[in-house]
Design a protein around this motif. Sequence first.
Motif, PDB file in Angstrom:
ATOM      1  N   UNK A   6      -7.202  -6.789  -7.047  1.00 12.19           N
ATOM      2  CA  UNK A   6      -6.938  -5.945  -5.885  1.00 12.19           C
ATOM      3  C   UNK A   6      -8.202  -5.667  -5.076  1.00 12.19           C
ATOM      4  N   UNK A   7      -9.361  -6.120  -5.579  1.00  9.84           N
ATOM      5  CA  UNK A   7     -10.605  -5.892  -4.870  1.00  9.84           C
ATOM      6  C   UNK A   7     -11.160  -4.504  -5.027  1.00  9.84           C
ATOM      7  N   UNK A   8     -10.709  -3.777  -6.036  1.00 10.94           N
ATOM      8  CA  UNK A   8     -11.175  -2.412  -6.246  1.00 10.94           C
ATOM      9  C   UNK A   8     -12.207  -2.353  -7.372  1.00 10.94           C
ATOM     10  N   UNK A   9     -12.894  -1.224  -7.474  1.00 13.18           N
ATOM     11  CA  UNK A   9     -13.946  -1.066  -8.464  1.00 13.18           C
ATOM     12  C   UNK A   9     -13.376  -0.724  -9.837  1.00 13.18           C
ATOM     13  N   UNK A  10     -14.189  -0.958 -10.863  1.00 11.87           N
ATOM     14  CA  UNK A  10     -13.836  -0.554 -12.223  1.00 11.87           C
ATOM     15  C   UNK A  10     -14.902   0.396 -12.773  1.00 11.87           C
TER      16      UNK A  10
ATOM     17  N   UNK B 143       0.821   0.722  -8.143  1.00 14.75           N
ATOM     18  CA  UNK B 143       0.152   2.013  -8.275  1.00 14.75           C
ATOM     19  C   UNK B 143      -1.124   2.067  -7.445  1.00 14.75           C
ATOM     20  N   UNK B 144      -1.882   0.971  -7.431  1.00 19.33           N
ATOM     21  CA  UNK B 144      -3.118   0.953  -6.642  1.00 19.33           C
ATOM     22  C   UNK B 144      -2.828   1.119  -5.152  1.00 19.33           C
ATOM     23  N   UNK B 145      -1.713   0.562  -4.700  1.00 17.90           N
ATOM     24  CA  UNK B 145      -1.430   0.563  -3.273  1.00 17.90           C
ATOM     25  C   UNK B 145      -0.576   1.706  -2.783  1.00 17.90           C
TER      26      UNK B 145
ATOM     27  N   UNK C 262      10.428  -4.179  -4.623  1.00 18.65           N
ATOM     28  CA  UNK C 262       9.485  -3.158  -4.183  1.00 18.65           C
ATOM     29  C   UNK C 262       8.198  -3.139  -4.971  1.00 18.65           C
ATOM     30  N   UNK C 263       8.239  -3.663  -6.186  1.00 11.55           N
ATOM     31  CA  UNK C 263       7.037  -3.628  -7.019  1.00 11.55           C
ATOM     32  C   UNK C 263       5.900  -4.439  -6.418  1.00 11.55           C
ATOM     33  N   UNK C 264       6.234  -5.355  -5.525  1.00 13.72           N
ATOM     34  CA  UNK C 264       5.216  -6.180  -4.881  1.00 13.72           C
ATOM     35  C   UNK C 264       4.794  -5.652  -3.515  1.00 13.72           C
ATOM     36  N   UNK C 265       5.366  -4.518  -3.106  1.00 16.63           N
ATOM     37  CA  UNK C 265       5.167  -4.060  -1.737  1.00 16.63           C
ATOM     38  C   UNK C 265       4.250  -2.859  -1.593  1.00 16.63           C
ATOM     39  N   UNK C 266       3.799  -2.265  -2.693  1.00 16.48           N
ATOM     40  CA  UNK C 266       2.923  -1.109  -2.587  1.00 16.48           C
ATOM     41  C   UNK C 266       3.563   0.006  -1.790  1.00 16.48           C
ATOM     42  N   UNK C 267       2.843   0.533  -0.808  1.00 13.15           N
ATOM     43  CA  UNK C 267       3.350   1.659  -0.019  1.00 13.15           C
ATOM     44  C   UNK C 267       4.535   1.271   0.859  1.00 13.15           C
ATOM     45  N   UNK C 268       4.815  -0.026   1.011  1.00 13.22           N
ATOM     46  CA  UNK C 268       5.959  -0.457   1.809  1.00 13.22           C
ATOM     47  C   UNK C 268       7.238  -0.605   1.008  1.00 13.22           C
ATOM     48  N   UNK C 269       7.291  -0.044  -0.194  1.00 15.90           N
ATOM     49  CA  UNK C 269       8.444  -0.196  -1.082  1.00 15.90           C
ATOM     50  C   UNK C 269       9.681   0.502  -0.510  1.00 15.90           C
TER      51      UNK C 269
END
Length: 267
Positions: free
Chosen positions: A204-208, A131-133, A91-98
């Motif tokens: 993840x393509x997100x901002x910092x 966590x990001x997803x 599940x750690x690789x699935x984000x909201x699909x865990x």
Amino acid sequence: MARHGRVARTPVSPRDPALLTAALPAPRSTALGNGRATAHRGELARLAENLLSEPTVRNLWRQQLSLTRVFDWLEGFPADNWQDRWLLSGSDDLGSGWGPQGLSAGTRSRFTAGLGALIVLQVVRPSYGWLFGSRLLGVYDAYRRHNQSVLFAELQQHAGGQRCDEHATEALNVLTRMSIVTGKDLLALDLEDLTDYAGARLASGRTVTALPLAYDILHAVGGLNDSPPTLREAQARGQLTPAELVRSLGGGVAGRPRTGRPASGPG
């Protein structure tokens, strides 16, 4: 645990003095790594009661049901602790699909509440990518209320004095994620931890954009004490990589997802 992160007002269990509530005095720094990943599910269920803002019979029953579902699911994976079971689940690789697939909305909500309690109790430590997803209503706030609450309050005060509410909150979220993932005392976080976080955000393509403020306020309360007072100074000395982070601080965006979708979320 309250849905919107309200504070538990039940007393701290004498079995676990490291579990903090905002109503009680506490040291600025509380060492993490409390061994709860190997604790018995019954003990964890008792500790979780302290996370409830309103420990009514109904709320206790709902919480126990949520934890039971997550415990039963995780125990289906052969490992000696809850963290390894979480990793074995994939599940750690699935984000909201865990988690188990094909769940009803109500059952999914129970699983999410149960896992949120385990994160706050430092039993399970998901990755940054997870966590990001994932959408974690109230979990970050609850984590700050029950782990190093005095220090998090100091960080919030410093952040609020420097930036708008949204940016200050995201800077706190940065440090909360770092504490969750690393299992470290906040004051033990170092430049390597910030580099790991920045790399995960870039991937993840997100901002910092909130990372410099997170660095500033952590330094202001006594963290990163062997490092320069600002992130830009650390970069100037070549103490923080990856190189993309340098560019992102100028442009505000760490990168874009490989799928071509626009980057999302401050961070």
